[in-house]
Every structure is written in C-alpha cells, then in structure tokens.
Design an enzyme around this catalytic site. Structure first.
Site: not given
Length: 188
Positions: A134-135, A170, A172, A78, A46-48, A105
């Site tokens: 993903i990113r 990921h 998941e 991630c 997600g967004e850390s 990052r």
C-alpha cells in the site's frame, strides 16, 4: 514474550492482534517508559513523517534509536522501513537512520496502485505468503551487511541487518502469521 508496537498511528491494532494470536504480550509504545521491558518492537505502516514528528515531540527519537543500536530486535513495515533507513531518496535527512539502506517512498505508486501478490521468502517460509503493498517504498540500495530477504520484479522489498528487519509490505493485513513468527525467532 513482550513485544512493543509503536502506537502513534497506522497499523497498530493489526500488529497487536497478531502478536496476541500467537500467545505473546503486546505493548503499545507511546512514551519512553514503554520501551522498558519489551523484548522487540514493531514500527508499523502508516505515515512515516507523522510518526517521526511524534517521536521528536515525545522525546522518544533518541531513546528508541539507542535501544535499536544496542540490539533491540526491530521490525519496520512500510512506513516503519522509512523510519529505519539511513537514506531516503530525494531527502537530505533521515528519521531513526539505523539501517544501512536507501529507500524510495511510494515507489510502487499511489494508493490506487496498491496490490497484493504471493511469494515464498526462503529465510521465512518455503510456502508462498501474501504480500500486501500500500503506497509502498522499496529499497534502492543497501550496505554490504544488509541481507536481501525478498525482491518483487527486481525491487528489494524485505531486508535484514543484524537485529533489524524491514518490509515494504504489510503482513499484519493478512491472516498469515508466518512473517511475525520469523520476527519472533529473531527476538528469541
């Protein structure tokens, strides 16, 4: 087993579905009392930065850090890897800072540079598994007690240190439960 998933944002539902698919109880962790009774925790992608802010706002940063330092099996995917890292490239502070790694990052590029590959990870499976990036960050360097589990193109993308594992990818987001099974073995 009772496995917590940090549930502020990100890949929460995907992790919960996989935990339940293996017949275990999944718990959404949003407040300190949710940490009680769990046998392991997943910090999702997600967004850390957002997750870190919410850990601070809810007063969960220190209790979660303490639980991990006391041995709670923990897996960061991630953004979760970034939350766990002691050092983040180009930044002067970390978030939880419990894993002796330095991460970069968005190391593989922006959203448009996201990709999937397959690779066997010896400690996890002799068969290749899908790795979704993903990113994604990667590990630039790690302490002597950190075990490198996987590299892609010479970049470290999965590590283990004591009770903590972290992946740039990921699992998941695939149907393959192999990596989750590996984490659950650590929990046992």
């Amino acid at each position: 087993m009772k496995i917590g998933v940090l549930a502020f944002q990100g890949g929460v539902i995907e992790h919960i579905k996989q935990i339940e698919a293996l017949g275990h109880e999944a718990v959404k962790v949003k407040k300190e009392s949710d940490l009680e009774g769990i046998e392991g925790i997943i910090l999702p992608g997600g967004e850390s930065t957002t997750m870190s802010k919410l850990l601070n706002i809810t007063g969960m940063m220190e209790p979660l850090r303490k639980k991990i330092e006391e041995g709670l099996p923990t897996w960061g995917t991630c953004a979760g890897m970034i939350l766990l890292a002691k050092d983040i490239d180009g930044e002067d502070k970390s978030h939880l800072g419990v894993m002796n790694i330095k991460v970069k990052r968005n190391a593989f590029g922006t959203q448009i540079d996201s990709f999937t590959t397959r690779k066997a990870i010896n400690k996890v499976s002799s068969e290749p598994i899908d790795l979704v990036f993903i990113r994604a960050p990667y590990v630039e360097s790690c302490g002597e007690k950190v075990q490198v589990l996987c590299e892609i193109d010479g970049r470290i993308v999965a590590v283990k240190e004591n009770n903590i594992i972290a992946t740039s990818f990921h699992p998941e987001l695939t149907k393959d439960l192999t990596f989750l099974k590996y984490f659950l073995e650590i929990v046992k």
